[in-house]
Design a protein around this motif. Structure first.
Motif, PDB file in Angstrom:
ATOM      1  N   GLN A 179       0.799  -1.234   0.026  1.00 29.57           N
ATOM      2  CA  GLN A 179       0.039  -0.059   0.095  1.00 29.57           C
ATOM      3  C   GLN A 179       0.740   1.238   0.135  1.00 29.57           C
ATOM      4  O   GLN A 179       0.478   2.318  -0.792  1.00 29.57           O
ATOM      5  CB  GLN A 179      -0.847   0.096   1.206  1.00 29.57           C
ATOM      6  N   MET A 180       2.003   1.286   0.839  1.00 26.45           N
ATOM      7  CA  MET A 180       2.820   2.448   0.862  1.00 26.45           C
ATOM      8  C   MET A 180       3.570   2.751  -0.189  1.00 26.45           C
ATOM      9  O   MET A 180       3.605   3.857  -1.038  1.00 26.45           O
ATOM     10  CB  MET A 180       3.930   2.107   2.063  1.00 26.45           C
ATOM     11  N   TRP A 181       3.938   1.592  -1.048  1.00 25.10           N
ATOM     12  CA  TRP A 181       4.717   1.751  -2.172  1.00 25.10           C
ATOM     13  C   TRP A 181       3.665   2.107  -3.420  1.00 25.10           C
ATOM     14  O   TRP A 181       4.112   3.026  -4.241  1.00 25.10           O
ATOM     15  CB  TRP A 181       5.197   0.323  -2.790  1.00 25.10           C
ATOM     16  N   GLN A 182       2.381   2.099  -3.275  1.00 25.17           N
ATOM     17  CA  GLN A 182       1.826   2.370  -4.362  1.00 25.17           C
ATOM     18  C   GLN A 182       1.405   3.912  -4.221  1.00 25.17           C
ATOM     19  O   GLN A 182       1.236   4.825  -5.220  1.00 25.17           O
ATOM     20  CB  GLN A 182       0.242   1.939  -4.197  1.00 25.17           C
ATOM     21  N   VAL A 183       1.515   4.482  -2.749  1.00 22.44           N
ATOM     22  CA  VAL A 183       1.244   5.868  -2.514  1.00 22.44           C
ATOM     23  C   VAL A 183       2.827   6.517  -2.821  1.00 22.44           C
ATOM     24  O   VAL A 183       2.852   7.923  -3.366  1.00 22.44           O
ATOM     25  CB  VAL A 183       1.084   6.416  -1.185  1.00 22.44           C
ATOM     26  N   LEU A 184       3.752   6.001  -2.600  1.00 22.83           N
ATOM     27  CA  LEU A 184       5.263   6.655  -2.675  1.00 22.83           C
ATOM     28  C   LEU A 184       6.350   5.623  -3.296  1.00 22.83           C
ATOM     29  O   LEU A 184       7.138   4.930  -2.281  1.00 22.83           O
ATOM     30  CB  LEU A 184       5.520   7.410  -1.471  1.00 22.83           C
ATOM     31  N   PRO A 185       6.261   5.325  -4.500  1.00 25.99           N
ATOM     32  CA  PRO A 185       7.211   4.428  -5.130  1.00 25.99           C
ATOM     33  C   PRO A 185       8.560   4.945  -5.057  1.00 25.99           C
ATOM     34  O   PRO A 185       9.114   5.206  -6.291  1.00 25.99           O
ATOM     35  CB  PRO A 185       6.348   3.969  -6.442  1.00 25.99           C
ATOM     36  N   ASP A 186       9.010   5.385  -4.150  1.00 24.92           N
ATOM     37  CA  ASP A 186      10.700   6.047  -4.218  1.00 24.92           C
ATOM     38  C   ASP A 186      11.388   5.276  -2.956  1.00 24.92           C
ATOM     39  O   ASP A 186      11.260   5.392  -1.707  1.00 24.92           O
ATOM     40  CB  ASP A 186      10.318   7.467  -3.580  1.00 24.92           C
ATOM     41  N   ASP A 187      12.297   4.519  -3.464  1.00 25.71           N
ATOM     42  CA  ASP A 187      12.904   3.571  -2.492  1.00 25.71           C
ATOM     43  C   ASP A 187      14.123   4.411  -1.552  1.00 25.71           C
ATOM     44  O   ASP A 187      14.393   3.614  -0.760  1.00 25.71           O
ATOM     45  CB  ASP A 187      13.652   2.492  -3.161  1.00 25.71           C
TER      46      ASP A 187
ATOM     47  N   TYR B  46      12.803   6.514   0.486  1.00 25.71           N
ATOM     48  CA  TYR B  46      11.771   6.536   1.643  1.00 25.71           C
ATOM     49  C   TYR B  46      10.837   5.444   1.801  1.00 25.71           C
ATOM     50  O   TYR B  46      10.234   5.223   3.197  1.00 25.71           O
ATOM     51  CB  TYR B  46      10.940   7.758   1.238  1.00 25.71           C
ATOM     52  N   VAL B  47      10.507   4.713   0.689  1.00 29.09           N
ATOM     53  CA  VAL B  47       9.702   3.457   1.305  1.00 29.09           C
ATOM     54  C   VAL B  47      10.363   2.073   0.700  1.00 29.09           C
ATOM     55  O   VAL B  47      10.723   2.343  -0.744  1.00 29.09           O
ATOM     56  CB  VAL B  47       8.309   3.625   0.310  1.00 29.09           C
ATOM     57  N   ALA B  48      10.666   1.141   1.129  1.00 31.60           N
ATOM     58  CA  ALA B  48      11.544   0.119   0.467  1.00 31.60           C
ATOM     59  C   ALA B  48      10.487  -0.767  -0.667  1.00 31.60           C
ATOM     60  O   ALA B  48       9.171  -0.764  -0.096  1.00 31.60           O
ATOM     61  CB  ALA B  48      11.591  -0.861   1.504  1.00 31.60           C
ATOM     62  N   ASN B  49      11.016  -0.994  -1.688  1.00 27.62           N
ATOM     63  CA  ASN B  49      10.059  -1.770  -2.433  1.00 27.62           C
ATOM     64  C   ASN B  49       9.828  -3.292  -1.965  1.00 27.62           C
ATOM     65  O   ASN B  49      10.199  -3.863  -1.810  1.00 27.62           O
ATOM     66  CB  ASN B  49      11.038  -1.931  -3.731  1.00 27.62           C
ATOM     67  N   PRO B  50       8.545  -3.308  -2.077  1.00 32.11           N
ATOM     68  CA  PRO B  50       7.797  -4.539  -1.460  1.00 32.11           C
ATOM     69  C   PRO B  50       8.236  -5.757  -2.307  1.00 32.11           C
ATOM     70  O   PRO B  50       8.188  -6.816  -1.949  1.00 32.11           O
ATOM     71  CB  PRO B  50       6.240  -4.333  -1.790  1.00 32.11           C
ATOM     72  N   ALA B  51       8.676  -5.458  -3.585  1.00 31.82           N
ATOM     73  CA  ALA B  51       9.387  -6.789  -4.486  1.00 31.82           C
ATOM     74  C   ALA B  51      10.376  -7.387  -3.633  1.00 31.82           C
ATOM     75  O   ALA B  51      10.667  -8.541  -3.786  1.00 31.82           O
ATOM     76  CB  ALA B  51       9.684  -6.301  -5.813  1.00 31.82           C
ATOM     77  N   ASN B  52      11.372  -6.419  -2.790  1.00 29.23           N
ATOM     78  CA  ASN B  52      12.327  -7.004  -2.080  1.00 29.23           C
ATOM     79  C   ASN B  52      11.938  -7.109  -0.527  1.00 29.23           C
ATOM     80  O   ASN B  52      12.366  -7.828   0.295  1.00 29.23           O
ATOM     81  CB  ASN B  52      13.640  -6.065  -2.241  1.00 29.23           C
TER      82      ASN B  52
END
Ligand SMILES: C[C@@H](N)C(=O)N[C@H](C)C(=O)O
Ligand SMILES: [Zn+2]
Length: 235
Positions: free
Chosen positions: A120-128, A130-136
């Motif tokens: 959910q966080m990554w959908q709002v802020l896809p900038d690693d 500040y938010v870790a990529n859920p793929a990893n």
């Protein structure tokens, strides 16, 4: 920085097999003069999930994602709870004890975060930065990271160069602006956490990973799962 490129992602089938348990962990006060809680039942392994508030009520909680006061502007946790691997919790307790001697303490904003919330966080802020990529996965998804700040003995937050989850240069460890007090407080937080076995990241002064986070798998169990019930009556 905190994105986990380079680390081995945990395959989904392994994740879904993980059934962690939060065991009750009783504490009692040590003889007067020593403020560190005495654990009556030491958790059996560093991987065990523990409820931080149940084992050390001195550490304050402001679990932002259990409120609407966060960058998502919505409550994404059903309960306000800090679950951590015992390996991280025990280090945090020691950091709290050291700070208490200076009339200070810790206030935690986030601990274990389910992988579904990371998405959910990554959908709002896809900038690693500040938010870790859920793929990893995030180290929070491994219950091996903590977001926190310093408070005085009344629980008032010490000034920092930015607020929590202020995703700008002001939150970077290299940011030299802001007041001298904010610089000094950030230094104290980072030094204390490093001395107690945590690793800072360059883009968020509040975020720390416990050393050895790689040993713990990514989880996606809800924060209020029945299996996570902690018996606080034993405290
Ligand atoms: C979203 C922010 N509080 C945070 O924890 N960011 C790090 C990089 C993460 O998602 O692991
Ligand atoms: Zn964090």
């Amino acid at each position: 920085q905190s994105s986990e490129s380079g680390s081995n992602p945990v395959p989904m089938d392994v994740k879904s097999e993980v059934k962690p348990e939060v065991k009750p962990t009783a504490i009692s006060a040590k003889p007067s003069g020593d403020p560190e809680p005495m654990l009556e039942r030491i958790p059996s392994s560093p991987a065990q999930l523990v409820d931080l508030q149940a084992i050390d009520p001195r550490i304050r909680l402001d679990i932002r994602y259990a409120t609407t006061n966060n960058f998502l502007k919505q409550k994404v946790y059903p309960v306000s709870r800090c679950l951590l691997r015992w390996a991280a919790a025990e280090k945090l307790i020691k950091a709290q004890t050291e700070l208490a001697k200076q009339g200070l303490g810790l206030k935690v904003y986030d601990c274990y975060r389910p992988l579904s919330v990371q998405k959910q966080m990554w959908q709002v802020l896809p900038d690693d930065r500040y938010v870790a990529n859920p793929a990893n996965g995030s180290r929070h998804n491994r219950a091996s990271a903590v977001d926190l700040t310093l408070v005085d003995r009344t629980g008032k937050e010490l000034e920092m160069p930015s607020g929590f989850d202020d995703f700008s240069q002001r939150s970077h460890l290299g940011y030299q602006g802001g007041s001298q007090a904010a610089q000094k407080n950030r230094r104290l937080l980072v030094d204390t956490m490093q001395r107690h076995g945590f690793l800072p990241i360059q883009t968020e002064w509040w975020h720390f990973d416990v050393k050895g986070w790689q040993d713990f798998p990514i989880l996606d169990i809800p924060l209020d799962a029945a299996s996570l019930t902690v018996d606080r009556s034993k405290n």
